[in-house]
Write a protein that holds these residues in place. Structure first.
Motif, short mmCIF file in Angstrom:
data_model
loop_
_atom_site.label_atom_id
_atom_site.label_comp_id
_atom_site.label_asym_id
_atom_site.label_seq_id
_atom_site.Cartn_x
_atom_site.Cartn_y
_atom_site.Cartn_z
N ARG A 17 0.84 -1.20 0.00
CA ARG A 17 0.00 0.00 0.00
C ARG A 17 0.88 1.25 0.00
O ARG A 17 1.85 1.34 0.75
CB ARG A 17 -0.91 0.02 1.23
CG ARG A 17 -2.08 -0.95 1.16
CD ARG A 17 -2.85 -0.95 2.47
NE ARG A 17 -3.97 -1.87 2.45
CZ ARG A 17 -4.66 -2.23 3.53
NH1 ARG A 17 -4.31 -1.75 4.71
NH2 ARG A 17 -5.67 -3.08 3.42
N LYS A 18 0.49 2.21 -0.82
CA LYS A 18 1.24 3.46 -0.89
C LYS A 18 0.61 4.50 0.03
O LYS A 18 -0.57 4.42 0.35
CB LYS A 18 1.26 3.98 -2.33
CG LYS A 18 2.00 3.08 -3.30
CD LYS A 18 1.98 3.69 -4.70
CE LYS A 18 2.73 2.79 -5.68
NZ LYS A 18 2.72 3.37 -7.06
N LEU A 19 1.41 5.45 0.43
CA LEU A 19 0.88 6.56 1.22
C LEU A 19 -0.14 7.32 0.37
O LEU A 19 0.05 7.50 -0.83
CB LEU A 19 2.00 7.50 1.65
CG LEU A 19 3.03 6.95 2.64
CD1 LEU A 19 4.12 8.00 2.88
CD2 LEU A 19 2.38 6.55 3.95
N ILE A 20 -1.19 7.76 0.99
CA ILE A 20 -2.22 8.54 0.30
C ILE A 20 -1.78 10.00 0.29
O ILE A 20 -1.51 10.58 1.34
CB ILE A 20 -3.58 8.38 0.99
CG1 ILE A 20 -3.99 6.91 1.00
CG2 ILE A 20 -4.65 9.23 0.29
CD1 ILE A 20 -5.20 6.62 1.83
N ARG A 21 -1.67 10.54 -0.90
CA ARG A 21 -1.15 11.91 -1.09
C ARG A 21 0.20 12.08 -0.41
O ARG A 21 0.54 13.14 0.10
CB ARG A 21 -2.16 12.95 -0.60
CG ARG A 21 -3.42 13.00 -1.47
CD ARG A 21 -4.33 14.16 -1.13
NE ARG A 21 -5.46 14.19 -2.04
CZ ARG A 21 -5.50 14.83 -3.20
NH1 ARG A 21 -4.44 15.53 -3.59
NH2 ARG A 21 -6.58 14.81 -3.98
N GLY A 22 0.96 10.99 -0.39
CA GLY A 22 2.33 11.02 0.12
C GLY A 22 2.46 11.15 1.61
O GLY A 22 3.57 11.30 2.14
N TYR A 23 1.35 11.03 2.36
CA TYR A 23 1.43 11.26 3.81
C TYR A 23 0.50 10.37 4.64
O TYR A 23 0.91 9.83 5.67
CB TYR A 23 1.13 12.73 4.11
CG TYR A 23 1.28 13.10 5.56
CD1 TYR A 23 2.53 13.22 6.14
CD2 TYR A 23 0.15 13.33 6.35
CE1 TYR A 23 2.67 13.56 7.48
CE2 TYR A 23 0.27 13.67 7.69
CZ TYR A 23 1.53 13.79 8.25
OH TYR A 23 1.67 14.12 9.57
#
Length: 202
Positions: A17-23
């Motif tokens: 899973r990636k960070l959502i909006r980088g945060y």
């Protein structure tokens, strides 16, 4: 709200899973696709993005950076209600557990009726161009459950503004009485009514 069944997500899926909006962090143990609570959290994140001009200046509390924290806050509450950030603190721009309430849609719309009117004539006031309103051209009104409540027409804009504030405040107080068993919301509505009329809050 439709029932959602939590299904265990694979460890590999969670780890990728990636960070959502980088945060922001989706730390749910289950698959969040179709989850209404996850959708609400993601919607708030979108509201706080620079692209959404309707919510300029809004931010999301560090306490809700992780999805699990947001889920823990909202799960015990009435999920048929809406998240409101404006009632507890007038002019609030922060979404978080200390600044937000769950309220019925009717209450949420009641607040936005007052705040959303940026007319130069004042909130709840418009100039009535109808021929019959020539002597009293200033009209005061507000909305209740998507319907307009006409307060009346007045000679001056200032009279219409005062009539709006008085009538709207009276209605908000009646709503507060209806929800007296929800102490925090009821008390916040009473403060809101006092602010409308410029009265002090004890």
């Amino acid at each position: 709200m439709n029932k959602f069944t939590r299904i265990q997500a694979k460890k590999t899926s969670i780890s990728h899973r990636k960070l959502i909006r980088g945060y922001f962090i989706n730390d749910a143990w289950y698959k969040t696709s179709g989850c209404p609570i996850y959708h609400r959290w993601n919607s708030i994140i979108s509201r706080c993005s620079p692209e959404d001009l309707r919510y300029t200046g809004c931010t999301l509390s560090e306490k809700w950076r992780n999805f699990s924290s947001f889920e823990a806050w909202i799960s015990p509450q009435n999920l048929g209600w809406q998240i409101d950030k404006d009632l507890l603190i007038l002019g609030n721009k922060l979404y978080g557990p200390d600044t937000c309430l769950m309220v019925p849609r009717s209450v949420n719309m009641l607040l936005h009726d007052w705040q959303g009117d940026n007319s130069p004539n004042g909130k709840g006031v418009s100039y009535d161009k109808r021929p019959g309103a020539k002597d009293k051209p200033w009209r005061a009104k507000f909305s209740v459950r998507d319907k307009t409540v006409n307060i009346g027409n007045y000679v001056t804009k200032e009279e219409a503004q005062q009539a709006y504030k008085k009538a709207k405040a009276a209605y908000v107080r009646s709503v507060a009485s209806t929800y007296s068993h929800h102490i925090v919301m009821s008390e916040a509505l009473l403060r809101f009514a006092n602010n409308l009329e410029g009265l002090p809050n004890e």
